[in-house]
Enzyme design. Sequence first.
Site, PDB file in Angstrom:
ATOM      1  N   ASP A  73      -5.479  -2.197  -3.713  1.00 13.54           N
ATOM      2  CA  ASP A  73      -6.907  -1.968  -3.905  1.00 13.54           C
ATOM      3  C   ASP A  73      -7.656  -2.971  -3.009  1.00 13.54           C
ATOM      4  O   ASP A  73      -7.062  -3.598  -2.118  1.00 13.54           O
ATOM      5  CB  ASP A  73      -7.303  -2.083  -5.374  1.00 13.54           C
ATOM      6  CG  ASP A  73      -8.550  -1.265  -5.711  1.00 13.54           C
ATOM      7  OD1 ASP A  73      -8.611  -0.100  -5.284  1.00 13.54           O
ATOM      8  OD2 ASP A  73      -9.433  -1.772  -6.399  1.00 13.54           O
TER       9      ASP A  73
ATOM     10  N   ASP B  54      -0.935   0.464  -2.842  1.00 12.40           N
ATOM     11  CA  ASP B  54      -1.775  -0.522  -2.171  1.00 12.40           C
ATOM     12  C   ASP B  54      -2.277  -1.530  -3.211  1.00 12.40           C
ATOM     13  O   ASP B  54      -2.101  -1.344  -4.410  1.00 12.40           O
ATOM     14  CB  ASP B  54      -2.965   0.150  -1.492  1.00 12.40           C
ATOM     15  CG  ASP B  54      -3.812   0.935  -2.484  1.00 12.40           C
ATOM     16  OD1 ASP B  54      -4.683   0.324  -3.122  1.00 12.40           O
ATOM     17  OD2 ASP B  54      -3.590   2.155  -2.650  1.00 12.40           O
TER      18      ASP B  54
END
Length: 290
Positions: free
Chosen positions: A211, A209
């Site tokens: 973040d 991902d």
Amino acid sequence: MSEHVLGVIGGSGVYDIEGLDGAEWTSVETPWGDPSDHVLCGVLDGLPVRFLPRHGRGHVQTPSSINYRANIDALKRLGCTDVLSVSACGSLKEELPPGRFVVVDQFIDRTVARERSFFGPGCVAHVSMAHPVSRWLGDRCEDALKELEIAYQRGGTYLVMEGPQFSTAAESALYRSWGCDVIGMTNMPEAKLAREAELRYATVAMVTDYDCWHPDHDHVDVAMVVKTLLDNADKARALVKRVAATLTGPTSPDDGCDEALENALITHPDKRDPAMTAKLDAVAGRVLGG
């Protein structure tokens, strides 16, 4: 020269590798307590391999409750010479999208609640962490990623946070301002302990991902992370298998990892605590005369 024995620390999906001969889950007792789980021992393409689920099968340990000392000690007792850490992480840079692999070469340790060393009162030692991973083992990982045509970045700084919560937006922005590449919760003190145990250690971080700093990813969703992890599982297994194929034969790298304790012990032999040195039989027996 000793033969290579590869330890692999990562998620359970990494261990379902085709061609692992004689696979058997082995219990290992350590003076530091119980490891995260039993260790899966087998032979892969002629190389002894030891797989350790970092969080335990079924993911029962938090990043902070993992017994890192017991995990590294167990791998050392099982004869490991090299440790490959396969870790999920968040990206702190636009050019590192989910699915990208990073062969990490630096860490910033922001953990606060973990035992960071095998050494302590009664037997003090200070190892160098200037270059916290084995460049030689990192080269093997890079070669494998190239051959498998997996998108990767060689080199990068891994910010290790305590967790288990994900970052605040302010924290994420701070770590980006420091120039960090990826963020995760598990590779410290793992890397420090591997160095103290004189093991060659390398981290391949798998981005799941962006973040919470990214405008299109303003929160990290566990479902998103798990989906990307599953998508990367085949790649991770292929990576381990390819790295294992390159490590057969006697150990020969001259990167200093296997002699990290050579000049690290500070406590005079006459002042060393026998109880402490007994606990260090596996990780430091070479320099303690064990």
